[in-house]
Design a protein around this motif. Structure first.
Motif, PDB file in Angstrom:
ATOM      1  N   GLY A  51       0.810  -1.212   0.000  1.00 38.71           N
ATOM      2  CA  GLY A  51       0.000   0.000   0.000  1.00 38.71           C
ATOM      3  C   GLY A  51       0.841   1.258   0.000  1.00 38.71           C
ATOM      4  O   GLY A  51       0.508   2.244  -0.673  1.00 38.71           O
ATOM      5  N   PHE A  52       1.934   1.240   0.764  1.00 40.55           N
ATOM      6  CA  PHE A  52       2.818   2.409   0.822  1.00 40.55           C
ATOM      7  C   PHE A  52       3.408   2.690  -0.557  1.00 40.55           C
ATOM      8  O   PHE A  52       3.398   3.836  -1.030  1.00 40.55           O
ATOM      9  N   ARG A  53       3.901   1.639  -1.213  1.00 40.42           N
ATOM     10  CA  ARG A  53       4.502   1.834  -2.536  1.00 40.42           C
ATOM     11  C   ARG A  53       3.457   2.308  -3.544  1.00 40.42           C
ATOM     12  O   ARG A  53       3.701   3.254  -4.314  1.00 40.42           O
ATOM     13  N   ALA A  54       2.289   1.644  -3.557  1.00 40.10           N
ATOM     14  CA  ALA A  54       1.255   1.998  -4.530  1.00 40.10           C
ATOM     15  C   ALA A  54       0.723   3.411  -4.282  1.00 40.10           C
ATOM     16  O   ALA A  54       0.541   4.192  -5.226  1.00 40.10           O
ATOM     17  N   ASP A  55       0.471   3.735  -2.999  1.00 37.29           N
ATOM     18  CA  ASP A  55      -0.079   5.055  -2.676  1.00 37.29           C
ATOM     19  C   ASP A  55       0.930   6.154  -2.988  1.00 37.29           C
ATOM     20  O   ASP A  55       0.578   7.205  -3.543  1.00 37.29           O
ATOM     21  N   LEU A  56       2.188   5.903  -2.626  1.00 39.14           N
ATOM     22  CA  LEU A  56       3.222   6.890  -2.904  1.00 39.14           C
ATOM     23  C   LEU A  56       3.381   7.095  -4.407  1.00 39.14           C
ATOM     24  O   LEU A  56       3.488   8.233  -4.889  1.00 39.14           O
ATOM     25  N   PHE A  57       3.364   5.985  -5.150  1.00 44.85           N
ATOM     26  CA  PHE A  57       3.509   6.106  -6.609  1.00 44.85           C
ATOM     27  C   PHE A  57       2.333   6.853  -7.216  1.00 44.85           C
ATOM     28  O   PHE A  57       2.507   7.723  -8.080  1.00 44.85           O
ATOM     29  N   ASP A  58       1.114   6.530  -6.776  1.00 47.88           N
ATOM     30  CA  ASP A  58      -0.073   7.196  -7.324  1.00 47.88           C
ATOM     31  C   ASP A  58      -0.044   8.699  -7.063  1.00 47.88           C
ATOM     32  O   ASP A  58      -0.367   9.504  -7.954  1.00 47.88           O
ATOM     33  N   LYS A  59       0.335   9.086  -5.848  1.00 46.99           N
ATOM     34  CA  LYS A  59       0.349  10.507  -5.512  1.00 46.99           C
ATOM     35  C   LYS A  59       1.474  11.238  -6.251  1.00 46.99           C
ATOM     36  O   LYS A  59       1.300  12.370  -6.721  1.00 46.99           O
ATOM     37  N   MET A  60       2.637  10.582  -6.353  1.00 47.54           N
ATOM     38  CA  MET A  60       3.750  11.221  -7.053  1.00 47.54           C
ATOM     39  C   MET A  60       3.468  11.307  -8.551  1.00 47.54           C
ATOM     40  O   MET A  60       3.738  12.329  -9.194  1.00 47.54           O
ATOM     41  N   ALA A  61       2.904  10.227  -9.111  1.00 44.21           N
ATOM     42  CA  ALA A  61       2.584  10.245 -10.538  1.00 44.21           C
ATOM     43  C   ALA A  61       1.450  11.220 -10.819  1.00 44.21           C
ATOM     44  O   ALA A  61       1.417  11.860 -11.877  1.00 44.21           O
ATOM     45  N   GLY A  62       0.510  11.355  -9.852  1.00 44.35           N
ATOM     46  CA  GLY A  62      -0.579  12.294 -10.042  1.00 44.35           C
ATOM     47  C   GLY A  62      -0.101  13.728 -10.109  1.00 44.35           C
ATOM     48  O   GLY A  62      -0.742  14.576 -10.735  1.00 44.35           O
ATOM     49  N   LEU A  63       1.034  14.022  -9.472  1.00 47.52           N
ATOM     50  CA  LEU A  63       1.557  15.384  -9.466  1.00 47.52           C
ATOM     51  C   LEU A  63       2.690  15.569 -10.472  1.00 47.52           C
ATOM     52  O   LEU A  63       2.825  16.629 -11.080  1.00 47.52           O
ATOM     53  N   ASN A  64       3.514  14.532 -10.652  1.00 44.91           N
ATOM     54  CA  ASN A  64       4.713  14.664 -11.496  1.00 44.91           C
ATOM     55  C   ASN A  64       4.651  13.859 -12.779  1.00 44.91           C
ATOM     56  O   ASN A  64       5.586  13.904 -13.577  1.00 44.91           O
ATOM     57  N   GLY A  65       3.573  13.104 -13.008  1.00 42.70           N
ATOM     58  CA  GLY A  65       3.470  12.322 -14.227  1.00 42.70           C
ATOM     59  C   GLY A  65       4.378  11.107 -14.214  1.00 42.70           C
ATOM     60  O   GLY A  65       5.039  10.799 -13.218  1.00 42.70           O
ATOM     61  N   HIS A  66       4.407  10.408 -15.333  1.00 41.57           N
ATOM     62  CA  HIS A  66       5.224   9.198 -15.454  1.00 41.57           C
ATOM     63  C   HIS A  66       6.583   9.484 -16.094  1.00 41.57           C
ATOM     64  O   HIS A  66       7.487   8.649 -16.020  1.00 41.57           O
ATOM     65  N   ALA A  67       6.706  10.652 -16.720  1.00 37.72           N
ATOM     66  CA  ALA A  67       7.987  11.058 -17.324  1.00 37.72           C
ATOM     67  C   ALA A  67       7.926  12.555 -17.600  1.00 37.72           C
ATOM     68  O   ALA A  67       6.847  13.159 -17.623  1.00 37.72           O
ATOM     69  N   ILE A  68       9.100  13.145 -17.797  1.00 31.41           N
ATOM     70  CA  ILE A  68       9.171  14.570 -18.136  1.00 31.41           C
ATOM     71  C   ILE A  68      10.213  14.792 -19.225  1.00 31.41           C
ATOM     72  O   ILE A  68      11.183  14.032 -19.340  1.00 31.41           O
ATOM     73  N   VAL A  69       9.974  15.820 -20.012  1.00 28.33           N
ATOM     74  CA  VAL A  69      11.001  16.336 -20.921  1.00 28.33           C
ATOM     75  C   VAL A  69      11.545  17.592 -20.258  1.00 28.33           C
ATOM     76  O   VAL A  69      10.847  18.605 -20.150  1.00 28.33           O
ATOM     77  N   GLN A  70      12.786  17.537 -19.784  1.00 28.55           N
ATOM     78  CA  GLN A  70      13.398  18.620 -19.016  1.00 28.55           C
ATOM     79  C   GLN A  70      14.374  19.389 -19.891  1.00 28.55           C
ATOM     80  O   GLN A  70      15.203  18.796 -20.591  1.00 28.55           O
ATOM     81  N   GLY A  71      14.280  20.724 -19.853  1.00 27.90           N
ATOM     82  CA  GLY A  71      15.213  21.541 -20.617  1.00 27.90           C
ATOM     83  C   GLY A  71      16.637  21.393 -20.104  1.00 27.90           C
ATOM     84  O   GLY A  71      16.864  21.130 -18.921  1.00 27.90           O
ATOM     85  N   TYR A  72      17.622  21.573 -20.980  1.00 30.80           N
ATOM     86  CA  TYR A  72      19.028  21.406 -20.620  1.00 30.80           C
ATOM     87  C   TYR A  72      19.502  22.523 -19.693  1.00 30.80           C
ATOM     88  O   TYR A  72      19.190  23.695 -19.897  1.00 30.80           O
ATOM     89  N   SER A  73      20.248  22.142 -18.656  1.00 31.90           N
ATOM     90  CA  SER A  73      20.927  23.086 -17.757  1.00 31.90           C
ATOM     91  C   SER A  73      19.990  24.162 -17.228  1.00 31.90           C
ATOM     92  O   SER A  73      20.359  25.326 -17.108  1.00 31.90           O
ATOM     93  N   GLY A  74      18.774  23.766 -16.902  1.00 29.02           N
ATOM     94  CA  GLY A  74      17.824  24.730 -16.362  1.00 29.02           C
ATOM     95  C   GLY A  74      17.261  25.689 -17.397  1.00 29.02           C
ATOM     96  O   GLY A  74      16.509  26.597 -17.062  1.00 29.02           O
ATOM     97  N   ARG A  75      17.657  25.510 -18.662  1.00 31.95           N
ATOM     98  CA  ARG A  75      17.182  26.395 -19.707  1.00 31.95           C
ATOM     99  C   ARG A  75      15.737  26.050 -20.053  1.00 31.95           C
ATOM    100  O   ARG A  75      15.354  24.885 -20.104  1.00 31.95           O
ATOM    101  N   GLY A  76      14.921  27.026 -20.276  1.00 32.55           N
ATOM    102  CA  GLY A  76      13.529  26.775 -20.601  1.00 32.55           C
ATOM    103  C   GLY A  76      13.364  26.141 -21.971  1.00 32.55           C
ATOM    104  O   GLY A  76      14.255  26.182 -22.824  1.00 32.55           O
ATOM    105  N   ILE A  77      12.201  25.546 -22.187  1.00 30.73           N
ATOM    106  CA  ILE A  77      11.877  24.944 -23.481  1.00 30.73           C
ATOM    107  C   ILE A  77      10.991  25.922 -24.236  1.00 30.73           C
ATOM    108  O   ILE A  77       9.854  26.187 -23.832  1.00 30.73           O
ATOM    109  N   ALA A  78      11.513  26.461 -25.323  1.00 30.16           N
ATOM    110  CA  ALA A  78      10.758  27.452 -26.095  1.00 30.16           C
ATOM    111  C   ALA A  78       9.725  26.782 -26.999  1.00 30.16           C
ATOM    112  O   ALA A  78       8.604  27.261 -27.149  1.00 30.16           O
ATOM    113  N   ASP A  79      10.106  25.662 -27.605  1.00 27.10           N
ATOM    114  CA  ASP A  79       9.219  24.986 -28.559  1.00 27.10           C
ATOM    115  C   ASP A  79       8.417  23.896 -27.854  1.00 27.10           C
ATOM    116  O   ASP A  79       8.310  22.769 -28.335  1.00 27.10           O
ATOM    117  N   TRP A  80       7.848  24.239 -26.711  1.00 31.90           N
ATOM    118  CA  TRP A  80       7.160  23.223 -25.920  1.00 31.90           C
ATOM    119  C   TRP A  80       5.863  22.741 -26.562  1.00 31.90           C
ATOM    120  O   TRP A  80       5.458  21.587 -26.357  1.00 31.90           O
TER     121      TRP A  80
END
Length: 415
Positions: A51-80
């Motif tokens: 339950g701890f693993r499933a609940d933690l995963f659901d809450k984290m995925a609900g806020l952070n998704g299953h993956a991200i495309v992160q801009g390089y070196s903190g640089r923003g993504i212009a063509d998002w």
């Protein structure tokens, strides 16, 4: 194991206390209780861990998704927008959400707390935290309104409620002839929300995308694009075609890479807990072994008489194996019953113990989640029950073979 009528009668008679047999019955009862407690403990702990693993995963995925495309070196993504469209066109991807996330500071009357500022489109924000609002009105958080939504833990740390103001400090402000001047903007708290993960509730400040871009001087860029997929366990395979398309603008990171250490630690802890608690079942099986040995020694004369009356070695073997397996099966059923009660009233049980002892057994700042989770896993429970039955069966073998090998001539020679 098929028993005859006489064998069932003898086994039933030996399971009940007779004259002068109270001690043997007490040992057998202790064995039954030991099995039930061992099985209940293992099912409950595995249920809490799952339950701890499933609940933690659901809450984290609900806020952070299953993956991200992160801009390089903190640089923003212009063509998002292009990245979001390509992601949505990828089979298995259900959504692509642009957002801004930046660690900053918030202060109220000289009290400062580190925060994680998150800028989102209004539709995405309402879908993410709309059902988790505890106070206020999320509809008031609109572009240019100067309103934000903050986590309940952060509101408690800053000592603010709905309607109060907080000041958000951005150290990377505008350049002046005298250096960089920090940018401080005041916002009104329009709503508080509770995700259920302590670290999130104590840090997040959510506001419209346009306001976040203005505060961070990002123009029309975003910090990342959050992706959700149909099957989180196959996220790498689903997003493999997308990775080459976004390599120019950012790096693709899935939930395994973002939280690898945490989930690996949870899995190791789960395996270790299973091994440690399995030792309790082994001890319970030894209790059954010792009680059967005592019963065989106490019933040696009865066994000899049964043999002289025509009972075979196999019949005696089946009688004592049935006694041991009955104790084990009753213990397993009692353990399952205890775990079912815990599954229904687990939070009430924890709250009751905390009320009696005055101790905080489930501190969200330590456990991460605000409530004790419980999610039984049927394959795990089947393994626990099967392992217990096997150990109980093995525990009955020696005393049963010892009873079946009793020589009636030697026992009754002087009777």
């Amino acid at each position: 194991m098929i028993l005859g009528r006489t064998e069932r009668m003898v086994a039933r008679r030996y399971l009940l206390p007779g004259r002068g047999e109270a001690f043997i019955f007490m040992v057998a009862s202790i064995s039954l209780i030991a099995v039930s407690l061992a099985v209940a403990a293992l099912i409950i702990v595995m249920g809490v861990m799952n339950g701890f693993r499933a609940d933690l995963f659901d809450k984290m995925a609900g806020l952070n998704g299953h993956a991200i495309v992160q801009g390089y070196s903190g640089r923003g993504i212009a063509d998002w927008q292009t990245i979001a469209d390509e992601a949505k066109a990828t089979p298995g991807v259900t959504s692509a959400i642009p957002l801004i996330e930046q660690p900053l500071f918030a202060q109220v009357d000289g009290r400062a707390e580190p925060i994680l500022l998150r800028g989102m489109r209004l539709s995405d924000m309402r879908q993410t935290i709309g059902s988790k609002v505890k106070a206020g009105n999320l509809a008031e958080v609109t572009p240019g309104s100067g309103n934000v939504a903050i986590g309940t833990g952060l509101a408690e740390s800053l000592g603010v409620t709905v309607g109060d103001s907080i000041s958000v400090l951005n150290p990377a402000g505008q350049s002046t002839p005298f250096g960089t001047a920090p940018r401080i903007v005041s916002y009104r708290v329009a709503a508080t929300f509770e995700i259920g993960v302590y670290d999130y509730d104590k840090a997040y400040v959510m506001l419209p995308m346009e306001d976040a871009q203005d505060l961070l001087l990002m123009g029309n860029t975003v910090g990342m694009v959050e992706l959700r997929v149909t099957d989180p366990d196959k996220v790498s395979q689903i997003l493999a075609p997308l990775a080459p398309k976004v390599i120019r603008d950012g790096v693709l990171v899935d939930w395994r890479q973002m939280n690898a250490a945490m989930f690996q630690a949870l899995e190791v802890e789960r395996v270790v807990m299973f091994i440690v608690l399995s030792i309790i079942i082994i001890v319970a099986a030894f209790n059954i072994l010792s009680s059967l040995i005592m019963l065989v020694r106490a019933k040696t004369r009865d066994i000899a008489i049964l043999r002289t009356m025509g009972a075979s070695r196999g019949a005696v073997l089946r009688i004592f194996m049935t006694i041991g397996m009955t104790i084990g099966v009753l213990g397993i059923l009692a353990g399952i019953g205890i775990s079912l009660i815990f599954s229904v009233f687990h939070q009430d049980i924890v709250d009751g113990i905390q009320w009696l002892t005055g101790a905080n057994l489930w501190d969200p700042s330590v456990r991460m989640l605000t409530d004790l989770p419980f999610q039984p896993d049927f394959p795990d429970n089947a393994v626990i029950i099967g392992m217990t039955l096997l150990l109980v069966f093995l525990a009955t073998l020696y005393p049963s073979f010892k009873a079946s090998s009793t020589d009636p001539v030697q026992v009754l020679r002087y009777e």
